[in-house]
Scaffold this motif. Structure first.
Motif, PDB file in Angstrom:
ATOM      1  N   THR A 173      98.978 119.760  17.557  1.00 11.89           N
ATOM      2  CA  THR A 173     100.196 119.017  17.864  1.00 11.89           C
ATOM      3  C   THR A 173      99.984 118.100  19.061  1.00 11.89           C
ATOM      4  OG1 THR A 173     101.390 120.989  17.111  1.00 11.89           O
ATOM      5  CG2 THR A 173     102.672 119.267  18.168  1.00 11.89           C
ATOM      6  N   ILE A 174      99.222 118.572  20.049  1.00 17.80           N
ATOM      7  CA  ILE A 174      98.927 117.746  21.228  1.00 17.80           C
ATOM      8  C   ILE A 174      98.153 116.500  20.816  1.00 17.80           C
ATOM      9  CG2 ILE A 174      97.661 117.668  23.407  1.00 17.80           C
ATOM     10  CD1 ILE A 174      98.174 120.672  23.685  1.00 17.80           C
ATOM     11  N   LEU A 175      97.127 116.697  20.014  1.00 19.96           N
ATOM     12  CA  LEU A 175      96.303 115.562  19.589  1.00 19.96           C
ATOM     13  C   LEU A 175      97.092 114.590  18.737  1.00 19.96           C
ATOM     14  CD1 LEU A 175      92.962 117.422  18.714  1.00 19.96           C
ATOM     15  CD2 LEU A 175      93.532 116.183  20.810  1.00 19.96           C
ATOM     16  N   LYS A 176      97.960 115.110  17.890  1.00 19.68           N
ATOM     17  CA  LYS A 176      98.784 114.237  17.057  1.00 19.68           C
ATOM     18  C   LYS A 176      99.712 113.394  17.920  1.00 19.68           C
ATOM     19  CE  LYS A 176     100.500 112.569  13.272  1.00 19.68           C
ATOM     20  NZ  LYS A 176      99.709 111.648  12.423  1.00 19.68           N
ATOM     21  N   ALA A 177     100.265 113.976  18.979  1.00 20.26           N
ATOM     22  CA  ALA A 177     101.137 113.226  19.885  1.00 20.26           C
ATOM     23  C   ALA A 177     100.378 112.086  20.540  1.00 20.26           C
ATOM     24  CB  ALA A 177     101.719 114.165  20.946  1.00 20.26           C
ATOM     25  N   VAL A 178      99.127 112.340  20.905  1.00 21.31           N
ATOM     26  CA  VAL A 178      98.332 111.305  21.562  1.00 21.31           C
ATOM     27  C   VAL A 178      98.031 110.154  20.602  1.00 21.31           C
ATOM     28  CG1 VAL A 178      96.120 110.788  22.671  1.00 21.31           C
ATOM     29  CG2 VAL A 178      97.332 112.905  23.227  1.00 21.31           C
ATOM     30  N   THR A 179      97.587 110.463  19.377  1.00 15.98           N
ATOM     31  CA  THR A 179      97.272 109.382  18.440  1.00 15.98           C
ATOM     32  C   THR A 179      98.519 108.586  18.065  1.00 15.98           C
ATOM     33  OG1 THR A 179      97.442 110.898  16.541  1.00 15.98           O
ATOM     34  CG2 THR A 179      95.245 110.519  17.473  1.00 15.98           C
ATOM     35  N   THR A 180      99.668 109.253  18.038  1.00 19.76           N
ATOM     36  CA  THR A 180     100.919 108.535  17.761  1.00 19.76           C
ATOM     37  C   THR A 180     101.176 107.486  18.832  1.00 19.76           C
ATOM     38  OG1 THR A 180     101.872 110.468  16.644  1.00 19.76           O
ATOM     39  CG2 THR A 180     103.411 108.790  17.438  1.00 19.76           C
ATOM     40  N   VAL A 181     100.945 107.845  20.084  1.00 15.77           N
ATOM     41  CA  VAL A 181     101.133 106.899  21.190  1.00 15.77           C
ATOM     42  C   VAL A 181     100.090 105.792  21.149  1.00 15.77           C
ATOM     43  CG1 VAL A 181     101.088 106.651  23.701  1.00 15.77           C
ATOM     44  CG2 VAL A 181     102.229 108.622  22.669  1.00 15.77           C
ATOM     45  N   LEU A 182      98.846 106.155  20.824  1.00 15.27           N
ATOM     46  CA  LEU A 182      97.748 105.182  20.879  1.00 15.27           C
ATOM     47  C   LEU A 182      97.883 104.080  19.835  1.00 15.27           C
ATOM     48  CD1 LEU A 182      94.622 107.427  21.570  1.00 15.27           C
ATOM     49  CD2 LEU A 182      95.968 106.080  23.190  1.00 15.27           C
ATOM     50  N   ARG A 183      98.631 104.324  18.788  1.00 12.48           N
ATOM     51  CA  ARG A 183      98.808 103.285  17.759  1.00 12.48           C
ATOM     52  C   ARG A 183      99.373 101.996  18.362  1.00 12.48           C
ATOM     53  NH1 ARG A 183     102.049 106.959  13.325  1.00 12.48           N
ATOM     54  NH2 ARG A 183     100.352 108.370  12.750  1.00 12.48           N
ATOM     55  N   ASP A 184     100.199 102.140  19.413  1.00 10.79           N
ATOM     56  CA  ASP A 184     100.872 100.985  19.998  1.00 10.79           C
ATOM     57  C   ASP A 184     100.182 100.471  21.257  1.00 10.79           C
ATOM     58  OD1 ASP A 184     102.859 101.341  18.032  1.00 10.79           O
ATOM     59  OD2 ASP A 184     103.918 102.784  19.299  1.00 10.79           O
ATOM     60  N   TRP A 293      99.586 116.216   3.963  1.00 11.14           N
ATOM     61  CA  TRP A 293      99.644 117.637   4.291  1.00 11.14           C
ATOM     62  C   TRP A 293      99.136 117.908   5.700  1.00 11.14           C
ATOM     63  CZ3 TRP A 293      97.340 119.968  -0.897  1.00 11.14           C
ATOM     64  CH2 TRP A 293      98.276 119.803  -1.915  1.00 11.14           C
ATOM     65  N   LEU A 294      98.110 117.167   6.112  1.00 10.11           N
ATOM     66  CA  LEU A 294      97.579 117.346   7.466  1.00 10.11           C
ATOM     67  C   LEU A 294      98.641 116.994   8.500  1.00 10.11           C
ATOM     68  CD1 LEU A 294      95.256 117.928   9.430  1.00 10.11           C
ATOM     69  CD2 LEU A 294      94.522 115.559   9.163  1.00 10.11           C
ATOM     70  N   ASP A 295      99.353 115.892   8.298  1.00  8.40           N
ATOM     71  CA  ASP A 295     100.435 115.515   9.210  1.00  8.40           C
ATOM     72  C   ASP A 295     101.484 116.622   9.290  1.00  8.40           C
ATOM     73  OD1 ASP A 295      99.389 113.114   9.988  1.00  8.40           O
ATOM     74  OD2 ASP A 295     100.492 111.916   8.527  1.00  8.40           O
ATOM     75  N   ARG A 296     101.867 117.165   8.139  1.00  8.37           N
ATOM     76  CA  ARG A 296     102.892 118.199   8.119  1.00  8.37           C
ATOM     77  C   ARG A 296     102.409 119.507   8.740  1.00  8.37           C
ATOM     78  NH1 ARG A 296     104.999 117.417   1.834  1.00  8.37           N
ATOM     79  NH2 ARG A 296     105.970 115.354   2.109  1.00  8.37           N
ATOM     80  N   SER A 297     101.107 119.781   8.626  1.00 10.69           N
ATOM     81  CA  SER A 297     100.577 121.046   9.142  1.00 10.69           C
ATOM     82  C   SER A 297     100.723 121.164  10.656  1.00 10.69           C
ATOM     83  CB  SER A 297      99.096 121.204   8.753  1.00 10.69           C
ATOM     84  OG  SER A 297      98.271 120.305   9.490  1.00 10.69           O
ATOM     85  N   LEU A 298     100.874 120.041  11.331  1.00 13.85           N
ATOM     86  CA  LEU A 298     100.977 120.056  12.793  1.00 13.85           C
ATOM     87  C   LEU A 298     102.325 120.586  13.273  1.00 13.85           C
ATOM     88  CD1 LEU A 298      99.333 116.590  13.456  1.00 13.85           C
ATOM     89  CD2 LEU A 298      98.299 118.820  13.864  1.00 13.85           C
TER      90      LEU A 298
END
Length: 314
Positions: A173-184, A293-298
């Motif tokens: 979940t931490i890593l997903k939050a970071v990549t979400t921010v990095l998109r912008d 599914w990977l997105d949802r697994s977080l």
């Protein structure tokens, strides 16, 4: 012959070493009288250069206080010899620069972090001469930044959070939050964060998840980690697809890797994976579905949430 007050104040202990026991009692500390005494050399100059390097050293200027020297050490495991080295660093920095030293220790292992933050006393038990008290940042006290909004407020802190929580069940979940921010974010901000986290995760299981997230969420990112993710997919595909054709084998290898990432995230988050769900994930060869599914697994609380609105035939 004693020739000065300075000499008299210390030379008397050479001639009467048991005097220390009497003086200590006067001062309220109980040291037993010595049973033997050896006169040691007084020259403390090092005979030969001894290489000692702190990991990072920064001079920090502040508005309120005098400058400080910040030594930052990365500590991977308990080391009983390390506190003595840290005490040496502090003494050396104070002597050389005449600025107050500060030590910050960064850890990924909770037990190591707790060990490192314990004050270490140097000197006899009756009267410790020095006390070493480093600041320690690790998984036991660093924030779990799982919300992209919070990660965006302080991206550097979110990056360190990902590195220190590399072994945490929440790492996905931490890593997903970071990549979400990095998109912008522009490349000048994005690239160093990706590389720092990549290096920080090293060979831990979360490193594979990070490579996958970077490849999926930041598909236009070009760097060694980006190429490594694709090279691994190619290697897995070629290994499995020698007899089935290079293109088909590569796709199968990528699908298998993504399925393993999904199961890894669920396992680290403590989500139960029934045999039927495990089979459904591992046999799926559709990369788009696996990405979903990977997105949802977080964030999913069960495997049912991962498969929500999906036909069972998928």
């Amino acid at each position: 012959m004693v020739s000065s007050p300075h000499e008299a104040m210390h030379r008397i202990f050479q001639d009467h070493p048991d005097l220390f026991s009497g003086v200590s009692k006067v001062l309220g500390v109980d040291f037993a009288p010595p049973t033997s005494v050896t006169l040691m050399p007084t020259d403390l100059t090092e005979d030969r250069p001894l290489e000692r390097r702190v990991d990072t050293l920064l001079r920090l200027e502040t508005e309120d206080d005098e400058p400080i020297l910040l030594a930052v050490e990365a500590q991977g495991k308990k080391d009983p010899d390390k506190p003595a080295s840290w005490a040496y660093y502090a003494s050396y920095l104070l002597t050389k620069y005449r600025l107050q030293p500060m030590l910050l220790v960064i850890c990924q292992d909770p037990a190591t972090a707790v060990w490192a933050e314990q004050p270490v006393k140097f000197g006899p038990r009756q009267w410790p001469l020095l006390t070493l008290s480093p600041l320690v940042a690790g998984p036991h006290n660093m924030p779990l930044i799982t919300d992209p909004t919070e990660a965006r407020k302080d991206l550097a802190l979110a990056t360190l959070s990902a590195i220190t929580h590399a072994k945490s069940p929440e790492i996905g979940t931490i890593l997903k939050a970071v990549t979400t921010v990095l998109r912008d974010e522009p490349d000048a901000v994005k690239n160093p964060v990706i590389e720092f986290i990549s290096r920080g995760l090293g060979k831990l299981p979360a490193a594979a998840l990070w490579r996958n997230l970077v490849a999926v969420d930041l598909s236009f990112y070009k760097s060694p980690i980006f190429e490594e993710a694709r090279d691994q997919g190619r290697a897995q595909g070629l290994a499995q697809g020698r007899e089935e054709g290079r293109e088909e084998g590569q796709a199968q290898g990528q699908a298998q890797g993504r399925a393993e990432d999904i199961l890894f995230v669920l396992e680290r988050r403590g989500i139960d994976v029934p045999d039927e769900a495990r089979t459904r994930i591992t046999v799926c060869d559709d990369l788009d579905i696996l990405r979903r599914w990977l997105d949802r697994s977080l964030t999913a609380l069960s495997t049912d949430e991962i498969f929500a609105n999906e036909s069972h035939g998928v």
